[in-house]
Scaffold this motif. Structure first.
Motif, PDB file in Angstrom:
ATOM      1  N   ARG A  47      -7.179  -1.096  -2.247  1.00 24.81           N
ATOM      2  CA  ARG A  47      -7.859  -2.144  -3.012  1.00 24.81           C
ATOM      3  C   ARG A  47      -6.882  -2.910  -3.909  1.00 24.81           C
ATOM      4  O   ARG A  47      -6.934  -4.136  -4.007  1.00 24.81           O
ATOM      5  CB  ARG A  47      -8.978  -1.512  -3.844  1.00 24.81           C
ATOM      6  N   GLU A  48      -5.972  -2.182  -4.543  1.00 19.67           N
ATOM      7  CA  GLU A  48      -5.024  -2.832  -5.444  1.00 19.67           C
ATOM      8  C   GLU A  48      -4.046  -3.722  -4.671  1.00 19.67           C
ATOM      9  O   GLU A  48      -3.714  -4.836  -5.109  1.00 19.67           O
ATOM     10  CB  GLU A  48      -4.259  -1.767  -6.237  1.00 19.67           C
ATOM     11  N   ALA A  49      -3.577  -3.254  -3.502  1.00 20.00           N
ATOM     12  CA  ALA A  49      -2.652  -4.060  -2.702  1.00 20.00           C
ATOM     13  C   ALA A  49      -3.334  -5.320  -2.181  1.00 20.00           C
ATOM     14  O   ALA A  49      -2.727  -6.399  -2.160  1.00 20.00           O
ATOM     15  CB  ALA A  49      -2.109  -3.224  -1.544  1.00 20.00           C
ATOM     16  N   ALA A  50      -4.587  -5.208  -1.754  1.00 17.98           N
ATOM     17  CA  ALA A  50      -5.305  -6.388  -1.286  1.00 17.98           C
ATOM     18  C   ALA A  50      -5.482  -7.403  -2.406  1.00 17.98           C
ATOM     19  O   ALA A  50      -5.391  -8.621  -2.190  1.00 17.98           O
ATOM     20  CB  ALA A  50      -6.662  -5.983  -0.705  1.00 17.98           C
ATOM     21  N   VAL A  88      -7.212  -5.018   8.577  1.00 16.40           N
ATOM     22  CA  VAL A  88      -6.023  -4.173   8.418  1.00 16.40           C
ATOM     23  C   VAL A  88      -6.245  -3.070   7.379  1.00 16.40           C
ATOM     24  O   VAL A  88      -5.897  -1.901   7.620  1.00 16.40           O
ATOM     25  CB  VAL A  88      -4.799  -5.042   8.078  1.00 16.40           C
ATOM     26  N   PRO A  89      -6.827  -3.346   6.188  1.00 13.14           N
ATOM     27  CA  PRO A  89      -7.125  -2.224   5.276  1.00 13.14           C
ATOM     28  C   PRO A  89      -8.076  -1.197   5.870  1.00 13.14           C
ATOM     29  O   PRO A  89      -7.910   0.015   5.653  1.00 13.14           O
ATOM     30  CB  PRO A  89      -7.745  -2.927   4.061  1.00 13.14           C
ATOM     31  N   VAL A  90      -9.074  -1.666   6.616  1.00 14.41           N
ATOM     32  CA  VAL A  90     -10.005  -0.717   7.234  1.00 14.41           C
ATOM     33  C   VAL A  90      -9.279   0.163   8.245  1.00 14.41           C
ATOM     34  O   VAL A  90      -9.465   1.397   8.277  1.00 14.41           O
ATOM     35  CB  VAL A  90     -11.177  -1.477   7.890  1.00 14.41           C
ATOM     36  N   ILE A 144       0.839  -1.203   0.000  1.00 16.33           N
ATOM     37  CA  ILE A 144       0.000   0.000   0.000  1.00 16.33           C
ATOM     38  C   ILE A 144       0.872   1.250   0.000  1.00 16.33           C
ATOM     39  O   ILE A 144       0.629   2.211  -0.759  1.00 16.33           O
ATOM     40  CB  ILE A 144      -0.964  -0.013   1.211  1.00 16.33           C
ATOM     41  N   ASN A 145       1.894   1.266   0.831  1.00 14.10           N
ATOM     42  CA  ASN A 145       2.786   2.426   0.889  1.00 14.10           C
ATOM     43  C   ASN A 145       3.528   2.619  -0.437  1.00 14.10           C
ATOM     44  O   ASN A 145       3.719   3.764  -0.892  1.00 14.10           O
ATOM     45  CB  ASN A 145       3.790   2.258   2.031  1.00 14.10           C
ATOM     46  N   GLU A 186      -4.032   7.007  -5.406  1.00 11.10           N
ATOM     47  CA  GLU A 186      -4.889   7.505  -4.317  1.00 11.10           C
ATOM     48  C   GLU A 186      -5.025   6.431  -3.237  1.00 11.10           C
ATOM     49  O   GLU A 186      -4.908   5.235  -3.511  1.00 11.10           O
ATOM     50  CB  GLU A 186      -6.249   7.877  -4.916  1.00 11.10           C
ATOM     51  N   ARG A 187      -5.292   6.871  -1.972  1.00 17.30           N
ATOM     52  CA  ARG A 187      -5.240   5.974  -0.820  1.00 17.30           C
ATOM     53  C   ARG A 187      -6.177   4.782  -0.965  1.00 17.30           C
ATOM     54  O   ARG A 187      -5.762   3.626  -0.841  1.00 17.30           O
ATOM     55  CB  ARG A 187      -5.553   6.739   0.477  1.00 17.30           C
TER      56      ARG A 187
END
Length: 386
Positions: free
Chosen positions: A292-295, A349-351, A277-278, A286-287
């Protein structure tokens, strides 16, 4: 003393005090209460009935009036009843003690003991009954000590259930029991060792989580992202509780060791997720899009690493081979924690990342500010300058 350190039975109750009769009464009451429960079996007490003995109680004032001391009287009684070694008889290469004492007729009855002369060197003989009271009583079979205190030790096996449930029921049975003055009672043995082990393991678990946080904080160069990753550890605890419940496994030291292992294992999935994500956000994404893409990209690697660990521990969890009862709880703990942590990490964790990380996106922060449009006067000045 060695019996107090070899815990033959799971439950041990220790009653401390000086008065032996009070210890016997209290231990009998504890034994009766424990035997009234079907959970406890083979309930025994270290305080057993002793053997009859002759007890001599000296009257110090009367002895002093006759010019005698208690030590002189006791030495005379011991010498006449038990005897003293007067000399040794040499025969070949052996030394044979010559024991001098009263004849058997003069020491075989209580009346004969009362008539013992305690001052044979004086002109007026004084019998033992004049300076002491001689009674026949029951002496203790043994006197146990722990921490320099006389103790009565009550031991019991468990007919069913674990040690924690047995200790809780024993405390409930003994609650409200009135002990004689000067006595104290506590539950020792394996339960005390178990409590000490759990306290040390709680400290080890807290230290493991702290060290994991330090390593992640140094790598991420942030205090917030490691905190987000640590949310995966409580998620693993949920799976551990469910796994222990489904397999009917009791909480033990082996289970705690599995928990400490999980503290360093379950964070791996969250680490690779937050790290990607980072990276995506550093590239200008965008955050929410980066989350979503990292998951999506990390789903397959996370599932693969989790399945390899679970399948590797599966033979141990099935309890195959001798001594499996010692290894199975650890495998069940790790498998349960990994499964639930993996499933919930992709959601929780994403939330938590989206809620806690409020940094502006790199694209928005790096975009140049719009150029102000000049008015008519400004255009005229630009023309003159040109």
């Amino acid at each position: 003393a060695p019996e107090l350190l070899s815990f033959d039975k799971p439950l041990e109750i220790e009653i401390q005090g000086y008065d032996l009769e009070s210890l016997r009464e209290a231990s009998d009451e504890v034994v009766g209460r424990l035997r009234g429960s079907d959970r406890f079996a083979d309930v025994e007490s270290s305080v057993e009935r002793g053997h009859p003995e002759v007890q001599i109680f000296f009257d110090q004032e009367r002895a002093a009036a006759l010019g005698l001391t208690v030590k002189q009287i006791s030495d005379q009684v011991v010498g006449k009843l038990r005897g003293r070694v007067a000399t040794r008889y040499s025969w070949r290469d052996r030394k044979i003690d010559v024991l001098v004492r009263l004849s058997e007729e003069e020491r075989q009855s209580i009346d004969a003991v009362r008539e013992l002369i305690v001052n044979p060197e004086s002109e007026r003989p004084v019998p033992l009954s004049s300076v002491a009271e001689i009674v026949v009583a029951e002496g203790p079979s043994e006197i146990r000590r722990s921490d320099q205190e006389r103790v009565a030790l009550i031991q019991a096996n468990l007919a069913f259930g674990d040690l924690g449930a047995g200790v809780a029921e024993a405390e409930a049975l003994l609650d409200g029991m009135q002990l004689p003055y000067g006595l104290s009672m506590r539950i020792t043995g394996q339960s005390e060792e178990m409590e000490a082990s759990f306290n040390s393991l709680w400290f080890a678990l807290a230290l493991a989580v702290f060290l994991v946080y330090l390593v992640m904080a140094s790598q991420f160069e942030s205090l917030l992202h490691p905190f987000v990753i640590l949310f995966s550890i409580p998620l693993a605890a949920i799976g551990v509780a469910l796994a222990l419940r489904l397999t009917n496994t009791s909480l033990s030291v082996i289970v705690f060791i599995g928990l400490i292992m999980l503290a360093g294992i379950v964070v791996n999935n969250a680490i690779v997720l937050v790290d990607l994500i980072n990276q995506l956000r550093q590239q200008g994404m965008e955050r929410m899009s980066a989350i979503r893409e990292a998951a999506r990209l990390r789903l397959r690697p996370i599932m693969m690493t989790t399945l390899t660990t679970v399948l590797g521990l599966l033979p141990m969890a099935l309890g195959l081979g001798e001594g499996a009862e010692m290894r199975t709880p650890m495998a069940v703990t790790v498998i349960g924690g990994l499964l639930t942590s993996t499933l919930l990490t992709l959601v929780v964790v994403p939330v938590m990342y989206s809620l806690l990380d409020r940094r502006p996106d790199v694209s928005a922060a790096a975009s140049p500010s719009p150029t102000p449009v000049p008015d008519d006067a400004g255009v005229a000045r630009l023309v003159q300058a040109g």
